[in-house]
Scaffold this motif. Structure first.
Motif, PDB file in Angstrom:
ATOM      1  N   TYR A  37       7.762   6.899   6.087  1.00 11.79           N
ATOM      2  CA  TYR A  37       7.566   5.469   6.303  1.00 11.79           C
ATOM      3  C   TYR A  37       6.458   4.945   5.383  1.00 11.79           C
ATOM      4  O   TYR A  37       5.640   4.096   5.764  1.00 11.79           O
ATOM      5  CB  TYR A  37       7.223   5.166   7.764  1.00 11.79           C
ATOM      6  CG  TYR A  37       8.385   5.264   8.729  1.00 11.79           C
ATOM      7  CD1 TYR A  37       9.334   6.281   8.630  1.00 11.79           C
ATOM      8  CD2 TYR A  37       8.530   4.342   9.755  1.00 11.79           C
ATOM      9  CE1 TYR A  37      10.390   6.379   9.519  1.00 11.79           C
ATOM     10  CE2 TYR A  37       9.586   4.428  10.651  1.00 11.79           C
ATOM     11  CZ  TYR A  37      10.510   5.448  10.528  1.00 11.79           C
ATOM     12  OH  TYR A  37      11.558   5.547  11.411  1.00 11.79           O
ATOM     13  N   GLY A  38       6.443   5.447   4.148  1.00 15.55           N
ATOM     14  CA  GLY A  38       5.459   5.006   3.164  1.00 15.55           C
ATOM     15  C   GLY A  38       4.132   5.728   3.233  1.00 15.55           C
ATOM     16  O   GLY A  38       3.256   5.484   2.402  1.00 15.55           O
ATOM     17  N   HIS A  39       3.969   6.636   4.190  1.00 16.21           N
ATOM     18  CA  HIS A  39       2.682   7.316   4.377  1.00 16.21           C
ATOM     19  C   HIS A  39       2.559   8.614   3.568  1.00 16.21           C
ATOM     20  O   HIS A  39       1.474   9.184   3.494  1.00 16.21           O
ATOM     21  CB  HIS A  39       2.478   7.648   5.856  1.00 16.21           C
ATOM     22  CG  HIS A  39       2.271   6.455   6.735  1.00 16.21           C
ATOM     23  ND1 HIS A  39       3.273   5.530   6.965  1.00 16.21           N
ATOM     24  CD2 HIS A  39       1.193   6.029   7.436  1.00 16.21           C
ATOM     25  CE1 HIS A  39       2.804   4.593   7.782  1.00 16.21           C
ATOM     26  NE2 HIS A  39       1.550   4.872   8.072  1.00 16.21           N
ATOM     27  N   GLY A  40       3.653   9.066   2.982  1.00 14.77           N
ATOM     28  CA  GLY A  40       3.632  10.321   2.238  1.00 14.77           C
ATOM     29  C   GLY A  40       4.271  11.434   3.036  1.00 14.77           C
ATOM     30  O   GLY A  40       3.678  11.952   3.984  1.00 14.77           O
ATOM     31  N   LEU A  41       5.497  11.796   2.674  1.00 18.42           N
ATOM     32  CA  LEU A  41       6.260  12.766   3.453  1.00 18.42           C
ATOM     33  C   LEU A  41       5.574  14.119   3.535  1.00 18.42           C
ATOM     34  O   LEU A  41       5.493  14.721   4.611  1.00 18.42           O
ATOM     35  CB  LEU A  41       7.661  12.906   2.852  1.00 18.42           C
ATOM     36  CG  LEU A  41       8.619  13.885   3.525  1.00 18.42           C
ATOM     37  CD1 LEU A  41      10.049  13.367   3.468  1.00 18.42           C
ATOM     38  CD2 LEU A  41       8.567  15.277   2.891  1.00 18.42           C
ATOM     39  N   GLU A  42       5.076  14.610   2.400  1.00 19.39           N
ATOM     40  CA  GLU A  42       4.527  15.962   2.379  1.00 19.39           C
ATOM     41  C   GLU A  42       3.313  16.076   3.298  1.00 19.39           C
ATOM     42  O   GLU A  42       3.206  17.009   4.096  1.00 19.39           O
ATOM     43  CB  GLU A  42       4.145  16.362   0.951  1.00 19.39           C
ATOM     44  CG  GLU A  42       5.321  16.499   0.010  1.00 19.39           C
ATOM     45  CD  GLU A  42       5.680  15.197  -0.702  1.00 19.39           C
ATOM     46  OE1 GLU A  42       5.165  14.128  -0.263  1.00 19.39           O
ATOM     47  OE2 GLU A  42       6.441  15.243  -1.666  1.00 19.39           O
ATOM     48  N   HIS A  43       2.407  15.135   3.194  1.00 18.47           N
ATOM     49  CA  HIS A  43       1.188  15.167   4.002  1.00 18.47           C
ATOM     50  C   HIS A  43       1.526  15.023   5.484  1.00 18.47           C
ATOM     51  O   HIS A  43       0.975  15.729   6.346  1.00 18.47           O
ATOM     52  CB  HIS A  43       0.246  14.064   3.537  1.00 18.47           C
ATOM     53  CG  HIS A  43      -1.136  14.146   4.115  1.00 18.47           C
ATOM     54  ND1 HIS A  43      -1.817  15.336   4.263  1.00 18.47           N
ATOM     55  CD2 HIS A  43      -1.968  13.173   4.575  1.00 18.47           C
ATOM     56  CE1 HIS A  43      -3.012  15.092   4.791  1.00 18.47           C
ATOM     57  NE2 HIS A  43      -3.121  13.794   4.989  1.00 18.47           N
ATOM     58  N   CYS A  44       2.436  14.101   5.811  1.00 21.77           N
ATOM     59  CA  CYS A  44       2.820  13.897   7.207  1.00 21.77           C
ATOM     60  C   CYS A  44       3.516  15.132   7.776  1.00 21.77           C
ATOM     61  O   CYS A  44       3.297  15.496   8.940  1.00 21.77           O
ATOM     62  CB  CYS A  44       3.717  12.668   7.333  1.00 21.77           C
ATOM     63  SG  CYS A  44       2.861  11.107   7.018  1.00 21.77           S
ATOM     64  N   ALA A  45       4.350  15.791   6.972  1.00 18.38           N
ATOM     65  CA  ALA A  45       5.010  17.013   7.433  1.00 18.38           C
ATOM     66  C   ALA A  45       3.985  18.067   7.807  1.00 18.38           C
ATOM     67  O   ALA A  45       4.099  18.735   8.850  1.00 18.38           O
ATOM     68  CB  ALA A  45       5.947  17.544   6.344  1.00 18.38           C
ATOM     69  N   GLN A  46       2.970  18.228   6.993  1.00 15.58           N
ATOM     70  CA  GLN A  46       1.933  19.230   7.263  1.00 15.58           C
ATOM     71  C   GLN A  46       1.165  18.900   8.542  1.00 15.58           C
ATOM     72  O   GLN A  46       0.926  19.771   9.386  1.00 15.58           O
ATOM     73  CB  GLN A  46       0.985  19.324   6.076  1.00 15.58           C
ATOM     74  CG  GLN A  46       1.624  19.882   4.818  1.00 15.58           C
ATOM     75  CD  GLN A  46       0.748  19.688   3.579  1.00 15.58           C
ATOM     76  OE1 GLN A  46      -0.232  18.947   3.597  1.00 15.58           O
ATOM     77  NE2 GLN A  46       1.105  20.364   2.493  1.00 15.58           N
ATOM     78  N   ILE A  47       0.784  17.631   8.694  1.00 19.09           N
ATOM     79  CA  ILE A  47       0.016  17.223   9.873  1.00 19.09           C
ATOM     80  C   ILE A  47       0.835  17.397  11.144  1.00 19.09           C
ATOM     81  O   ILE A  47       0.359  17.941  12.153  1.00 19.09           O
ATOM     82  CB  ILE A  47      -0.448  15.761   9.734  1.00 19.09           C
ATOM     83  CG1 ILE A  47      -1.420  15.613   8.565  1.00 19.09           C
ATOM     84  CG2 ILE A  47      -1.098  15.269  11.023  1.00 19.09           C
ATOM     85  CD1 ILE A  47      -1.722  14.170   8.202  1.00 19.09           C
ATOM     86  N   LEU A  48       2.082  16.954  11.116  1.00 15.91           N
ATOM     87  CA  LEU A  48       2.918  16.992  12.314  1.00 15.91           C
ATOM     88  C   LEU A  48       3.326  18.416  12.684  1.00 15.91           C
ATOM     89  O   LEU A  48       3.410  18.766  13.862  1.00 15.91           O
ATOM     90  CB  LEU A  48       4.139  16.094  12.120  1.00 15.91           C
ATOM     91  CG  LEU A  48       3.789  14.600  12.080  1.00 15.91           C
ATOM     92  CD1 LEU A  48       4.933  13.789  11.488  1.00 15.91           C
ATOM     93  CD2 LEU A  48       3.439  14.095  13.477  1.00 15.91           C
ATOM     94  N   ALA A  49       3.570  19.238  11.682  1.00 12.05           N
ATOM     95  CA  ALA A  49       3.868  20.641  11.971  1.00 12.05           C
ATOM     96  C   ALA A  49       2.666  21.301  12.637  1.00 12.05           C
ATOM     97  O   ALA A  49       2.806  22.046  13.614  1.00 12.05           O
ATOM     98  CB  ALA A  49       4.254  21.379  10.696  1.00 12.05           C
ATOM     99  N   ALA A  50       1.473  21.029  12.128  1.00 13.58           N
ATOM    100  CA  ALA A  50       0.261  21.591  12.725  1.00 13.58           C
ATOM    101  C   ALA A  50       0.032  21.054  14.135  1.00 13.58           C
ATOM    102  O   ALA A  50      -0.569  21.738  14.980  1.00 13.58           O
ATOM    103  CB  ALA A  50      -0.950  21.281  11.845  1.00 13.58           C
ATOM    104  N   ALA A  51       0.523  19.832  14.402  1.00 12.10           N
ATOM    105  CA  ALA A  51       0.383  19.238  15.733  1.00 12.10           C
ATOM    106  C   ALA A  51       1.384  19.797  16.729  1.00 12.10           C
ATOM    107  O   ALA A  51       1.307  19.498  17.923  1.00 12.10           O
ATOM    108  CB  ALA A  51       0.530  17.726  15.646  1.00 12.10           C
ATOM    109  N   GLY A  52       2.344  20.581  16.239  1.00 11.69           N
ATOM    110  CA  GLY A  52       3.295  21.227  17.137  1.00 11.69           C
ATOM    111  C   GLY A  52       4.703  20.696  17.102  1.00 11.69           C
ATOM    112  O   GLY A  52       5.529  21.076  17.946  1.00 11.69           O
TER     113      GLY A  52
END
Length: 401
Positions: A37-52
């Motif tokens: 959603y414009g926030h950067g797929l790669e960075h968001c994937a890393q954050i959300l994966a780490a969040a569970g």
């Protein structure tokens, strides 16, 4: 670098937790398509994966591959990564990439199943698919009846393809008491009965976006409904929020006499801050025409600042102002600096007459504290989704503070 995004890891994690708690017992698929959603797929994937996050949702093969690479880059083995749902269909050319990247594609035609079967056989692997049912949105999906029967039959007969989930999308989830939603629910239940009748047992039943998690009217909401359907089939339920992850939700609506409420309320916080820097300052006299076509004329002496962002960067041209129509604003030194005149391709002029001490090099907030994507959407006559997805800043990174 003329502008940049600061992405709050803390807020993205917190929004995910809020959605997961509100959706329970359904599993949350975190939608990161359209470049997060414009926030950067790669960075968001890393954050959300780490969040569970157990599932991530992407557009196509390229985004799926980007997500896999981003997670591998932080030391997460593919078998430990979230599952990745490819949400927006596929072409024959995509099939090998689906198998290679271990993606789970959404399908709705026998032809798509055939492409995936051929790719799976070439690779000596099996691909899991989610069948989308068109329950009334008329976009993508197989309609209950003959169309759905053909897809299910193709899966049963195609070596290397297995049914993992059945899903649908609601067109009016933000509207409690919606007649369209009621009709869609009935069609989806009909479709699930067809799946059971042919002896197939999906592991996942999936429906609902952020509004599906958010809206409640005292009756059975969409999340509870999909969880009930899944339990009845011995499957797990899943919802697919995107907008809420990034700190926004649509306004709750209601049809008829229904009393609708928001389950999420004000618990979500915007994740994105879009910044630039002042590159010029100018004192102008009364009568000076500002910008293209002179749609704004200074009625008094003014001090103007120039920032290097415009409509090519995603700052909507509808935020321009005239002498009789107020437009948007940026935040400088914690105060509003109104946009004056017409927003250009890569430049925007703002009024800093009432803000003391503005200097070249000062940071200006285009989106963030004091100016939200909702503000931009209202002024541009559009939706928050379009504002966020339209931001084309050069760099995305975590906030420095």
């Amino acid at each position: 670098m003329t502008s940049w995004l600061e992405i709050s890891e803390q807020r993205l994690r917190a929004n995910y937790r809020v959605l997961a708690e509100a959706a329970a017992p359904a599993t949350v698929l975190a939608v990161i398509k359209a470049n997060g959603y414009g926030h950067g797929l790669e960075h968001c994937a890393q954050i959300l994966a780490a969040a569970g996050a157990y599932w991530l949702g992407v557009n196509g093969v390229e985004e799926g591959a980007d997500a896999r690479r981003a997670l591998s880059a932080v030391g997460m083995a593919v078998e430990a990564q979230p599952r990745v749902l490819m949400m927006c269909g596929l072409s024959e050319e995509d099939a090998d990439g689906v198998v290679q990247e271990t993606l789970t594609p959404v399908v709705w035609t026998a032809q798509q199943v055939g492409w995936l079967g051929a790719a799976a056989r070439r690779a000596g692997r099996t691909v899991s698919v989610h069948v989308e049912v068109d329950s009334g949105m008329t976009r993508q999906g197989a309609r209950p009846g003959a169309e759905l029967e053909q897809v299910l039959q193709a899966i049963r007969e195609t070596h290397g393809v297995q049914l993992d989930g059945v899903m649908t999308q609601f067109a009016s989830a933000e509207a409690a008491g919606s007649r369209q939603t009621a009709e869609q629910k009935a069609r989806f239940e009909e479709a699930l009965a067809e799946v059971v009748a042919v002896g197939m047992s999906p592991a996942w039943i999936s429906a609902g976006n952020t509004s599906g998690v958010d809206v409640t009217d005292g009756a059975e909401d969409l999340t509870s409904w999909v969880s009930r359907l899944a339990r009845g089939m011995g499957a797990r339920s899943m919802v697919r929020p995107g907008l809420g992850l990034y700190g926004y939700r649509l306004a709750v609506e209601a049809e008829g006499e229904v009393q609708a409420e928001s389950r999420l309320g004000d618990q979500l916080e915007p994740v994105m801050t879009w910044k630039t820097k002042v590159i010029g300052l100018e004192e102008v006299s009364a009568g000076a025409a500002v910008g293209y076509n002179g749609i704004f004329v200074a009625e008094r002496p003014m001090r103007l600042a120039l920032v290097p962002a415009g409509y090519a960067d995603g700052l909507r041209r509808e935020l321009s102002s005239t002498n009789t129509r107020e437009g948007g604003w940026v935040m400088l030194r914690g105060q509003r600096a109104p946009i004056v005149g017409r927003i250009s391709m890569n430049l925007t002029t703002v009024d800093v007459s009432g803000i003391d001490g503005v200097l070249v090099g000062d940071e200006a907030v285009l989106l963030g504290e004091g100016v939200s994507a909702e503000d931009h959407a209202r002024l541009a006559g559009t939706i928050v989704y379009e504002i966020l997805c339209g931001v084309r800043a050069v760099e995305r990174h975590k906030p420095r503070s």
